[in-house]
Design a protein around this motif. Structure first.
Motif, PDB file in Angstrom:
ATOM      1  N   ALA A  10     -25.159  58.531 -70.916  1.00 16.68           N
ATOM      2  CA  ALA A  10     -24.216  58.770 -69.823  1.00 16.68           C
ATOM      3  C   ALA A  10     -24.891  58.492 -68.482  1.00 16.68           C
ATOM      4  CB  ALA A  10     -23.704  60.205 -69.880  1.00 16.68           C
ATOM      5  N   GLU A  11     -26.146  58.910 -68.368  1.00 18.99           N
ATOM      6  CA  GLU A  11     -26.890  58.712 -67.118  1.00 18.99           C
ATOM      7  C   GLU A  11     -27.039  57.234 -66.775  1.00 18.99           C
ATOM      8  OE1 GLU A  11     -31.515  59.276 -65.903  1.00 18.99           O
ATOM      9  OE2 GLU A  11     -30.570  60.966 -66.925  1.00 18.99           O
ATOM     10  N   VAL A  12     -27.305  56.403 -67.799  1.00 16.93           N
ATOM     11  CA  VAL A  12     -27.490  54.968 -67.561  1.00 16.93           C
ATOM     12  C   VAL A  12     -26.185  54.187 -67.728  1.00 16.93           C
ATOM     13  CG1 VAL A  12     -29.941  54.990 -68.143  1.00 16.93           C
ATOM     14  CG2 VAL A  12     -28.265  54.472 -69.934  1.00 16.93           C
ATOM     15  N   LYS A  13     -25.091  54.919 -67.874  1.00 16.99           N
ATOM     16  CA  LYS A  13     -23.737  54.341 -67.930  1.00 16.99           C
ATOM     17  C   LYS A  13     -23.477  53.497 -69.182  1.00 16.99           C
ATOM     18  CE  LYS A  13     -22.700  55.301 -63.389  1.00 16.99           C
ATOM     19  NZ  LYS A  13     -23.005  56.679 -63.244  1.00 16.99           N
ATOM     20  N   LEU A  14     -24.178  53.821 -70.265  1.00 17.18           N
ATOM     21  CA  LEU A  14     -23.914  53.134 -71.531  1.00 17.18           C
ATOM     22  C   LEU A  14     -22.712  53.750 -72.248  1.00 17.18           C
ATOM     23  CD1 LEU A  14     -27.288  52.412 -73.375  1.00 17.18           C
ATOM     24  CD2 LEU A  14     -25.465  50.816 -72.843  1.00 17.18           C
ATOM     25  N   LEU A  15     -22.687  55.069 -72.271  1.00 23.53           N
ATOM     26  CA  LEU A  15     -21.605  55.780 -72.962  1.00 23.53           C
ATOM     27  C   LEU A  15     -21.327  57.069 -72.190  1.00 23.53           C
ATOM     28  CD1 LEU A  15     -19.709  56.091 -75.412  1.00 23.53           C
ATOM     29  CD2 LEU A  15     -21.575  57.238 -76.600  1.00 23.53           C
ATOM     30  N   MET A  64     -28.639  46.656 -74.727  1.00 25.26           N
ATOM     31  CA  MET A  64     -27.445  47.416 -75.081  1.00 25.26           C
ATOM     32  C   MET A  64     -26.456  47.416 -73.915  1.00 25.26           C
ATOM     33  SD  MET A  64     -29.227  50.387 -77.503  1.00 25.26           S
ATOM     34  CE  MET A  64     -28.735  51.694 -76.522  1.00 25.26           C
ATOM     35  N   THR A  65     -26.966  47.531 -72.709  1.00 28.27           N
ATOM     36  CA  THR A  65     -26.105  47.474 -71.521  1.00 28.27           C
ATOM     37  C   THR A  65     -25.420  46.119 -71.433  1.00 28.27           C
ATOM     38  OG1 THR A  65     -27.514  49.038 -70.338  1.00 28.27           O
ATOM     39  CG2 THR A  65     -26.065  47.658 -68.998  1.00 28.27           C
ATOM     40  N   SER A  66     -26.154  45.067 -71.712  1.00 27.79           N
ATOM     41  CA  SER A  66     -25.595  43.725 -71.693  1.00 27.79           C
ATOM     42  C   SER A  66     -24.448  43.599 -72.697  1.00 27.79           C
ATOM     43  CB  SER A  66     -26.701  42.710 -72.000  1.00 27.79           C
ATOM     44  OG  SER A  66     -26.178  41.425 -72.154  1.00 27.79           O
ATOM     45  N   VAL A  67     -24.627  44.141 -73.882  1.00 28.49           N
ATOM     46  CA  VAL A  67     -23.583  44.107 -74.910  1.00 28.49           C
ATOM     47  C   VAL A  67     -22.350  44.873 -74.430  1.00 28.49           C
ATOM     48  CG1 VAL A  67     -22.948  44.939 -77.224  1.00 28.49           C
ATOM     49  CG2 VAL A  67     -25.126  43.768 -76.864  1.00 28.49           C
ATOM     50  N   MET A  68     -22.580  46.051 -73.869  1.00 27.44           N
ATOM     51  CA  MET A  68     -21.457  46.887 -73.449  1.00 27.44           C
ATOM     52  C   MET A  68     -20.702  46.258 -72.265  1.00 27.44           C
ATOM     53  SD  MET A  68     -21.633  49.142 -75.710  1.00 27.44           S
ATOM     54  CE  MET A  68     -20.680  50.571 -75.328  1.00 27.44           C
ATOM     55  N   SER A  91     -19.088  37.186 -79.549  1.00 22.00           N
ATOM     56  CA  SER A  91     -20.014  36.046 -79.605  1.00 22.00           C
ATOM     57  C   SER A  91     -21.331  36.386 -78.909  1.00 22.00           C
ATOM     58  CB  SER A  91     -19.386  34.786 -79.013  1.00 22.00           C
ATOM     59  OG  SER A  91     -19.107  34.960 -77.649  1.00 22.00           O
ATOM     60  N   HIS A  92     -21.274  37.143 -77.822  1.00 25.30           N
ATOM     61  CA  HIS A  92     -22.498  37.570 -77.134  1.00 25.30           C
ATOM     62  C   HIS A  92     -23.307  38.498 -78.044  1.00 25.30           C
ATOM     63  CE1 HIS A  92     -25.218  38.642 -73.938  1.00 25.30           C
ATOM     64  NE2 HIS A  92     -24.882  39.915 -74.029  1.00 25.30           N
ATOM     65  N   LEU A  93     -22.634  39.449 -78.656  1.00 24.99           N
ATOM     66  CA  LEU A  93     -23.297  40.367 -79.581  1.00 24.99           C
ATOM     67  C   LEU A  93     -23.890  39.601 -80.762  1.00 24.99           C
ATOM     68  CD1 LEU A  93     -24.083  43.120 -80.704  1.00 24.99           C
ATOM     69  CD2 LEU A  93     -21.742  43.359 -81.564  1.00 24.99           C
TER      70      LEU A  93
END
Length: 116
Positions: A22-27, A65-69, A75-77
């Protein structure tokens, strides 16, 4: 809605990991109660949490992981997964070679002691 402890249990991610994500804005939690600051997650968060757990298991960095999200395209994943797979295969080959070198080294040491 799930409290963070319930969500941690069903996803296999620790509460600390969920807080960090949550802190790094992933989830981010679906809802944070303004009175007690409890974090709540919903069913939509479940898929993302499982995806992040898998990516972490595959050795993805937080940046990857941030890039994926952020990209959200399969296709990127898929490209990133193929790169990880290739990297793992190279590491396996390197480990296999190291194992062979250790075996050779041990064998040469045994052969030297038998010559005495």
């Amino acid at each position: 809605m799930y409290k963070i402890s319930e969500f941690a249990e069903i996803t296999g991610l620790s509460k600390e990991t969920l807080r960090y994500y949550a802190e790094v804005k992933l989830l981010e939690p679906a809802y944070i109660d303004p009175r007690n600051h409890y974090r709540y997650y919903d069913d939509g968060s479940f898929f993302l949490a499982i995806l992040l757990a898998k990516l972490r298991r595959f050795g993805f960095t937080i940046q990857e992981m941030t890039s994926v999200m952020e990209d959200e395209s399969f296709s990127h994943l898929e490209d990133l997964l193929m790169q990880k797979r290739e990297k793992i295969q190279l590491q396996m080959e390197d480990l296999r070679q190291q194992t062979e070198e250790i075996d050779e080294f041990l064998k040469s040491g045994r052969d030297d002691t038998r010559d005495d």
